[in-house]
Design a protein around this motif. Structure first.
Motif, short mmCIF file in Angstrom:
data_model
loop_
_atom_site.label_atom_id
_atom_site.label_comp_id
_atom_site.label_asym_id
_atom_site.label_seq_id
_atom_site.Cartn_x
_atom_site.Cartn_y
_atom_site.Cartn_z
N ASP A 33 -10.12 4.96 -6.83
CA ASP A 33 -10.20 6.24 -7.53
C ASP A 33 -10.23 6.08 -9.05
OD1 ASP A 33 -10.07 7.41 -5.04
OD2 ASP A 33 -7.90 7.65 -5.13
N CYS B 42 5.22 -2.47 -7.62
CA CYS B 42 4.87 -2.79 -6.23
C CYS B 42 4.34 -4.19 -5.99
CB CYS B 42 3.84 -1.79 -5.72
SG CYS B 42 4.42 -0.07 -5.75
N ILE C 84 0.84 -1.21 0.00
CA ILE C 84 0.00 0.00 0.00
C ILE C 84 0.88 1.26 0.00
CG2 ILE C 84 -1.64 1.33 1.40
CD1 ILE C 84 -2.89 -1.45 2.17
N ALA C 85 1.94 1.26 0.82
CA ALA C 85 2.84 2.42 0.87
C ALA C 85 3.56 2.61 -0.47
CB ALA C 85 3.85 2.24 2.00
N THR D 144 -6.64 -0.16 -1.93
CA THR D 144 -7.17 -0.78 -0.71
C THR D 144 -7.20 -2.29 -0.92
OG1 THR D 144 -9.47 -0.62 -1.46
CG2 THR D 144 -8.61 1.23 -0.15
N GLN E 294 1.12 4.18 -2.83
CA GLN E 294 0.88 5.58 -2.47
C GLN E 294 2.07 6.45 -2.85
OE1 GLN E 294 -0.15 5.19 1.69
NE2 GLN E 294 -2.34 5.13 1.22
N ASP E 295 3.29 5.93 -2.69
CA ASP E 295 4.50 6.67 -3.08
C ASP E 295 4.50 6.99 -4.58
OD1 ASP E 295 5.39 6.57 -0.49
OD2 ASP E 295 6.89 5.01 -0.85
N SER F 40 -1.23 3.73 -12.98
CA SER F 40 -1.52 2.61 -12.07
C SER F 40 -0.82 1.35 -12.53
CB SER F 40 -3.03 2.38 -11.94
OG SER F 40 -3.59 1.96 -13.17
N ARG G 178 -3.81 5.35 -4.96
CA ARG G 178 -4.44 4.85 -3.73
C ARG G 178 -4.99 3.46 -4.00
NH1 ARG G 178 -9.50 5.24 -0.74
NH2 ARG G 178 -10.54 6.13 -2.55
N GLY H 262 1.66 7.65 -6.18
CA GLY H 262 0.46 8.45 -6.43
C GLY H 262 -0.80 7.67 -6.70
#
Length: 196
Positions: free
Chosen positions: A105, A120, A82-83, A93, A86-87, A113, A91, A89
């Protein structure tokens, strides 16, 4: 044992969630590393642990070396994923306790993405997919057989429909029910009713 045809079907079932785009990533996303000596894993999932250990990063190997994935290791892996997103840009879940993700989003993935997911997901997928497999089929029973039994129990197919029937029908792309049937999706996700 794991059936390869269930991986793309499971991924397709997880592609869209009601709150945005969800995804599940396949074994090709595991980053190869230098495993050196592979621990001698035991139990019904020993070969999958060994394969994932061999292909995984140092982080994945550290998690798997004892032959288990603890709740703390899972929390650390999912938090890091998750981090990482987010790093970049994006989001993200977790839609469930086993690694199904949602991009709330975005109605569908885009280049940003996709790039974030490429960066990631390797460690996250390696751990989450093995953890999900252990939870949904702890004895590593034949995937076709347990999914077929679930379909029979749910009334989607006639009694006597077997794992061999399912494998043959899937190979010929002639399943006797709609691919999009939620019962089929449920039987793939949780054929033994252990995750609910």
């Amino acid at each position: 044992m794991r059936r390869l045809w269930t991986v793309p079907v499971f991924a397709a079932l997880m592609l869209f969630a009601s709150n945005g785009c969800a995804a599940d990533f396949g074994p090709s996303d595991i980053v190869a590393g230098s495993a050196g000596d592979v621990p001698e894993f035991t139990g019904p999932w020993a070969s999958e642990f060994a394969d994932t250990y061999r292909a995984g990063s140092d982080v994945v190997r550290a998690i798997l070396e004892d032959g288990a994935i603890s709740d703390a290791e899972w929390a650390e892996t999912s938090d890091a994923f998750i981090a990482c997103m987010q790093d970049r840009g994006v989001r993200v879940t977790l839609d469930d306790a086993y690694g199904a993700i949602a991009l709330p989003d975005m109605p569908k993935p885009d280049a940003a993405s996709d790039a974030a997911l490429d960066a990631c997901t390797p460690d996250f997928y390696a751990v989450s997919s093995l953890r999900r497999d252990l939870a949904r089929n702890p004895d590593a029973r034949d995937e076709d057989a347990i999914i077929a039994a679930c379909l029979v129990e749910a009334g989607l197919v006639e009694p006597g429909y077997s794992g061999e029937d399912l494998a043959s029908d899937a190979k010929q792309e002639s399943l006797p029910f709609d691919n999009d049937d939620p019962v089929f999706g449920s039987c793939i996700r949780d054929p033994l009713g252990l995750l609910e």
